[in-house]
Design a protein around this motif. Structure first.
Motif, PDB file in Angstrom:
ATOM      1  N   ILE A  14       0.842  -1.208   0.000  1.00  0.00           N
ATOM      2  CA  ILE A  14       0.000   0.000   0.000  1.00  0.00           C
ATOM      3  C   ILE A  14       0.876   1.256   0.000  1.00  0.00           C
ATOM      4  CG2 ILE A  14      -1.619   1.355   1.386  1.00  0.00           C
ATOM      5  CD1 ILE A  14      -2.913  -1.354   2.190  1.00  0.00           C
ATOM      6  N   MET A  15       1.912   1.272   0.810  1.00  0.00           N
ATOM      7  CA  MET A  15       2.805   2.442   0.869  1.00  0.00           C
ATOM      8  C   MET A  15       3.526   2.653  -0.472  1.00  0.00           C
ATOM      9  SD  MET A  15       2.345   3.963   3.638  1.00  0.00           S
ATOM     10  CE  MET A  15       3.698   5.094   3.562  1.00  0.00           C
ATOM     11  N   ILE A  16       3.929   1.591  -1.104  1.00  0.00           N
ATOM     12  CA  ILE A  16       4.593   1.697  -2.414  1.00  0.00           C
ATOM     13  C   ILE A  16       3.632   2.280  -3.446  1.00  0.00           C
ATOM     14  CG2 ILE A  16       5.547   0.354  -4.336  1.00  0.00           C
ATOM     15  CD1 ILE A  16       6.805  -1.484  -2.161  1.00  0.00           C
ATOM     16  N   VAL A  17       2.403   1.799  -3.459  1.00  0.00           N
ATOM     17  CA  VAL A  17       1.403   2.307  -4.401  1.00  0.00           C
ATOM     18  C   VAL A  17       1.140   3.795  -4.143  1.00  0.00           C
ATOM     19  CG1 VAL A  17      -1.017   2.151  -5.111  1.00  0.00           C
ATOM     20  CG2 VAL A  17       0.337   0.066  -4.848  1.00  0.00           C
ATOM     21  N   TYR A  18       0.937   4.187  -2.887  1.00  0.00           N
ATOM     22  CA  TYR A  18       0.720   5.599  -2.558  1.00  0.00           C
ATOM     23  C   TYR A  18       1.907   6.459  -2.988  1.00  0.00           C
ATOM     24  CZ  TYR A  18      -3.529   4.912   0.210  1.00  0.00           C
ATOM     25  OH  TYR A  18      -4.803   4.639   0.617  1.00  0.00           O
ATOM     26  N   THR A  19       3.098   5.978  -2.753  1.00  0.00           N
ATOM     27  CA  THR A  19       4.296   6.729  -3.142  1.00  0.00           C
ATOM     28  C   THR A  19       4.355   6.913  -4.650  1.00  0.00           C
ATOM     29  OG1 THR A  19       5.489   5.864  -1.219  1.00  0.00           O
ATOM     30  CG2 THR A  19       6.823   6.773  -3.010  1.00  0.00           C
ATOM     31  N   ILE A  20       4.052   5.880  -5.393  1.00  0.00           N
ATOM     32  CA  ILE A  20       4.050   5.971  -6.857  1.00  0.00           C
ATOM     33  C   ILE A  20       3.004   6.984  -7.332  1.00  0.00           C
ATOM     34  CG2 ILE A  20       3.503   4.705  -8.984  1.00  0.00           C
ATOM     35  CD1 ILE A  20       4.875   2.252  -7.646  1.00  0.00           C
ATOM     36  N   VAL A  21       1.820   6.943  -6.747  1.00  0.00           N
ATOM     37  CA  VAL A  21       0.754   7.878  -7.123  1.00  0.00           C
ATOM     38  C   VAL A  21       1.173   9.314  -6.832  1.00  0.00           C
ATOM     39  CG1 VAL A  21      -1.589   8.638  -6.552  1.00  0.00           C
ATOM     40  CG2 VAL A  21      -1.120   6.213  -6.937  1.00  0.00           C
ATOM     41  N   ILE A  22       1.750   9.552  -5.680  1.00  0.00           N
ATOM     42  CA  ILE A  22       2.181  10.908  -5.303  1.00  0.00           C
ATOM     43  C   ILE A  22       3.291  11.390  -6.235  1.00  0.00           C
ATOM     44  CG2 ILE A  22       3.371  12.246  -3.514  1.00  0.00           C
ATOM     45  CD1 ILE A  22       1.697  10.601  -1.473  1.00  0.00           C
ATOM     46  N   LEU A  23       4.261  10.542  -6.506  1.00  0.00           N
ATOM     47  CA  LEU A  23       5.354  10.930  -7.402  1.00  0.00           C
ATOM     48  C   LEU A  23       4.853  11.215  -8.814  1.00  0.00           C
ATOM     49  CD1 LEU A  23       8.209   8.534  -6.255  1.00  0.00           C
ATOM     50  CD2 LEU A  23       8.050  11.007  -5.887  1.00  0.00           C
ATOM     51  N   TYR A  24       3.918  10.404  -9.308  1.00  0.00           N
ATOM     52  CA  TYR A  24       3.368  10.632 -10.640  1.00  0.00           C
ATOM     53  C   TYR A  24       2.587  11.953 -10.682  1.00  0.00           C
ATOM     54  CZ  TYR A  24       0.765  10.208 -14.934  1.00  0.00           C
ATOM     55  OH  TYR A  24       0.220  10.476 -16.163  1.00  0.00           O
ATOM     56  N   SER A  25       1.821  12.229  -9.646  1.00  0.00           N
ATOM     57  CA  SER A  25       1.066  13.486  -9.586  1.00  0.00           C
ATOM     58  C   SER A  25       2.006  14.687  -9.591  1.00  0.00           C
ATOM     59  CB  SER A  25       0.189  13.529  -8.340  1.00  0.00           C
ATOM     60  OG  SER A  25      -0.781  12.522  -8.393  1.00  0.00           O
ATOM     61  N   LEU A  26       3.067  14.600  -8.822  1.00  0.00           N
ATOM     62  CA  LEU A  26       4.052  15.681  -8.773  1.00  0.00           C
ATOM     63  C   LEU A  26       4.713  15.866 -10.138  1.00  0.00           C
ATOM     64  CD1 LEU A  26       5.623  17.757  -7.111  1.00  0.00           C
ATOM     65  CD2 LEU A  26       7.204  15.931  -6.497  1.00  0.00           C
ATOM     66  N   TYR A  27       5.118  14.770 -10.757  1.00  0.00           N
ATOM     67  CA  TYR A  27       5.734  14.822 -12.083  1.00  0.00           C
ATOM     68  C   TYR A  27       4.782  15.457 -13.106  1.00  0.00           C
ATOM     69  CZ  TYR A  27       7.260  13.183 -16.659  1.00  0.00           C
ATOM     70  OH  TYR A  27       7.612  13.123 -17.978  1.00  0.00           O
ATOM     71  N   SER A  28       3.521  15.034 -13.108  1.00  0.00           N
ATOM     72  CA  SER A  28       2.534  15.570 -14.056  1.00  0.00           C
ATOM     73  C   SER A  28       2.341  17.066 -13.858  1.00  0.00           C
ATOM     74  CB  SER A  28       1.196  14.855 -13.896  1.00  0.00           C
ATOM     75  OG  SER A  28       1.314  13.513 -14.261  1.00  0.00           O
ATOM     76  N   SER A  29       2.271  17.491 -12.619  1.00  0.00           N
ATOM     77  CA  SER A  29       2.084  18.902 -12.312  1.00  0.00           C
ATOM     78  C   SER A  29       3.278  19.731 -12.779  1.00  0.00           C
ATOM     79  CB  SER A  29       1.869  19.076 -10.812  1.00  0.00           C
ATOM     80  OG  SER A  29       1.737  20.434 -10.487  1.00  0.00           O
ATOM     81  N   LEU A  30       4.479  19.249 -12.513  1.00  0.00           N
ATOM     82  CA  LEU A  30       5.682  19.973 -12.926  1.00  0.00           C
ATOM     83  C   LEU A  30       5.807  20.023 -14.449  1.00  0.00           C
ATOM     84  CD1 LEU A  30       8.248  18.670 -10.299  1.00  0.00           C
ATOM     85  CD2 LEU A  30       7.221  20.951 -10.420  1.00  0.00           C
TER      86      LEU A  30
END
Length: 124
Positions: A14-30
């Motif tokens: 679960i923590m790995i999935v959440y981390t991936i989602v957060i990193l992808y969101s940050l990347y998309s925003s940037l």
């Protein structure tokens, strides 16, 4: 495998999935901000309706035209951003990816010539 080990394994997944989602969101925003800051232009957008964006946030949907092609965007509603449906506002879009845009709801456009030149049929 006993229950505590299984529980720890599930929590790690679960923590790995959440981390991936957060990193992808940050990347998309940037990446989106990069497109809007490099090569961009301005046009006029019209707010068309309120709707749910991806099922969880309210937004105001707007449309605009670039080279006679229609694009749509969505502005997440918050207490500081207020605008009316059916009004025209300034919008910045990426020349590289015109579907990436940012509407300026504090800059309403009322000049009928500017609205017409942006691809809208202006009727009072």
């Amino acid at each position: 495998m006993n229950k505590p080990d299984k529980k720890i394994k599930e929590l790690n997944i679960i923590m790995i999935v959440y981390t991936i989602v957060i990193l992808y969101s940050l990347y998309s925003s940037l990446r989106r901000q990069d497109y809007l800051s490099r090569e961009y232009s301005f046009t006029v957008a019209k707010t068309i309706k309120y709707e749910f964006n991806k099922g969880w946030k309210n937004c105001i949907k707007y449309k605009y035209y670039v080279n006679n092609k229609k694009f749509e965007g969505c502005l997440t509603i918050d207490s500081e951003k207020k605008c009316s449906i059916g009004k025209f506002y300034k919008v910045r879009f990426s020349k590289i990816k015109p579907d990436i845009s940012e509407i300026y709801v504090n800059e309403e456009i009322i000049d009928s010539a500017e609205i017409s030149n942006a691809g809208f049929d202006f009727k009072k």
